[in-house]
Write a protein that holds these residues in place. Structure first.
Motif, short mmCIF file in Angstrom:
data_model
loop_
_atom_site.label_atom_id
_atom_site.label_comp_id
_atom_site.label_asym_id
_atom_site.label_seq_id
_atom_site.Cartn_x
_atom_site.Cartn_y
_atom_site.Cartn_z
N ALA A 43 -7.23 -13.49 0.83
CA ALA A 43 -6.51 -12.22 0.99
C ALA A 43 -5.19 -12.19 0.23
CB ALA A 43 -6.28 -11.93 2.47
N GLU A 44 -5.23 -12.55 -1.06
CA GLU A 44 -4.03 -12.46 -1.89
C GLU A 44 -3.87 -11.04 -2.43
OE1 GLU A 44 -3.74 -15.53 -4.80
OE2 GLU A 44 -3.77 -17.13 -3.30
N PRO A 45 -2.64 -10.63 -2.75
CA PRO A 45 -2.39 -9.23 -3.10
C PRO A 45 -3.32 -8.64 -4.16
CG PRO A 45 -0.31 -10.33 -2.71
CD PRO A 45 -1.37 -11.40 -2.62
N VAL A 52 -9.35 -2.45 -1.93
CA VAL A 52 -8.96 -1.09 -1.55
C VAL A 52 -9.47 -0.09 -2.58
CG1 VAL A 52 -6.99 0.47 -1.25
CG2 VAL A 52 -6.96 -1.81 -0.19
N LYS A 53 -9.37 -0.44 -3.85
CA LYS A 53 -9.89 0.43 -4.91
C LYS A 53 -11.40 0.65 -4.74
CE LYS A 53 -6.55 -0.64 -8.61
NZ LYS A 53 -6.41 -1.27 -9.96
N PHE A 94 7.11 -9.43 0.56
CA PHE A 94 6.46 -8.81 -0.61
C PHE A 94 6.64 -7.29 -0.56
CE2 PHE A 94 2.51 -7.35 -2.81
CZ PHE A 94 2.71 -7.98 -4.03
N GLU A 95 6.99 -6.67 -1.69
CA GLU A 95 7.13 -5.21 -1.74
C GLU A 95 5.74 -4.58 -1.81
OE1 GLU A 95 9.77 -4.11 -4.87
OE2 GLU A 95 11.54 -4.88 -3.86
N ALA A 96 5.06 -4.58 -0.68
CA ALA A 96 3.65 -4.23 -0.65
C ALA A 96 3.40 -2.75 -0.93
CB ALA A 96 3.07 -4.61 0.72
N GLU A 97 4.23 -1.87 -0.35
CA GLU A 97 4.01 -0.45 -0.58
C GLU A 97 4.11 -0.11 -2.07
OE1 GLU A 97 5.18 3.34 1.94
OE2 GLU A 97 6.94 2.53 0.90
N ASP A 102 1.85 1.32 -7.24
CA ASP A 102 1.71 1.05 -8.68
C ASP A 102 0.25 0.79 -9.03
OD1 ASP A 102 4.43 1.32 -8.95
OD2 ASP A 102 4.84 -0.84 -9.07
N GLY A 103 -0.44 0.01 -8.20
CA GLY A 103 -1.82 -0.35 -8.49
C GLY A 103 -2.79 0.81 -8.37
#
Length: 265
Positions: A43-45, A52-53, A94-97, A102-103
């Protein structure tokens, strides 16, 4: 389908699965089938982003006209994840939002997974019109919690990590549904662990209602009757879809139709 003004997408990221659907915000029902993919190993970013994509692709959501909410199993403050419950430690600090925005190339609403499940139950389910103290717990890979008082959500409570004195393990290691599966416990054996857990939370907070969510809530008839508590305890109305529904509901932020659901600062 409903118009864009009354629907949104909810994505619920968990330790074992990532689920999503389009939600009707008027009544909290799913407008599409629920899409689920496995949470990537570790479960790495970057891997979670790709998963999710995939969910969005399978939902055929390619535009940003439909609001998107994402629920995540961590403490979330100002878009940053401050813990890592059953996901990679790389999420800590981590700046997850921003990473997801961005992704995905779009704005999102990002929050703790149990908190958004609480919002779903406040707006559309078992916590609706409850004026006292309500505690929702999600029983799954871990134990998530949402604490609500008179329609106000107190975010980022971590009642799954209450410590068991002299045992070296926290509550979720002992009493989460994953512990039942891992140790091959019977429903009765697991209920004994849940009894300890809910007794402890009941003593600390004196709630007026417990709500049980997470995947195992669909089997509530197998274990809730085995518990003996002073506090009423009921399954979540929306069972394991509450995270999806709550994430979608919060995706509109301060939109007028969400004025009855308040998030405490």
């Amino acid at each position: 389908m409903a118009s864009d003004a009354t629907r949104a997408v909810g994505i619920d990221i968990g330790g074992t699965g990532i689920k999503g659907a389009v939600v009707d915000l008027k009544d909290g029902t799913l407008l599409t089938d629920r899409v689920k993919v496995s949470t990537p190993k570790g479960a790495e970013p970057p891997d979670v982003l790709e998963a999710v994509k995939e969910v969005l692709s399978r939902l055929e959501i390619s535009e940003d006209a439909i609001p998107l909410g994402v629920a995540f199993p961590a403490i979330v403050k100002n878009g940053t994840t401050l813990s890592a419950a059953n996901v990679s430690d790389k999420w800590i600090g981590f700046e997850a939002e921003k990473f997801f925005e961005d992704g995905l190339g779009r704005d999102i609403y990002f929050a703790n997974d149990a908190d958004v499940a609480g919002v779903a139950e406040m707006r559309y389910g078992a916590a609706r019109d409850q004026n006292g103290l309500v505690i929702l717990t999600t029983l799954g890979t871990g134990i998530g919690s949402a604490v609500m008082y008179r329609g106000v959500l107190i975010p980022n409570t971590e009642l799954g990590h209450l410590q068991r004195a002299k045992h070296g393990k926290d509550a979720e290691a002992f009493a989460a549904y994953s512990a039942m599966e891992r140790e091959e416990l019977s429903w009765e054996q697991w209920a004994e662990r849940l009894q300890w857990y809910y007794d402890y939370v009941q003593f600390l907070f004196s709630p007026d209602l417990f709500i049980v969510g997470g995947g195992v809530s669909k089997h509530a008839d197998k274990f809730l009757h085995l518990l003996s508590l002073k506090t009423p305890i009921v399954p979540a109305t929306h069972r394991n879809n509450a995270g999806i529904i709550g994430a979608a509901a919060l995706s509109l932020g301060a939109a007028p139709q969400l004025a009855d659901v308040t998030v405490a600062d």
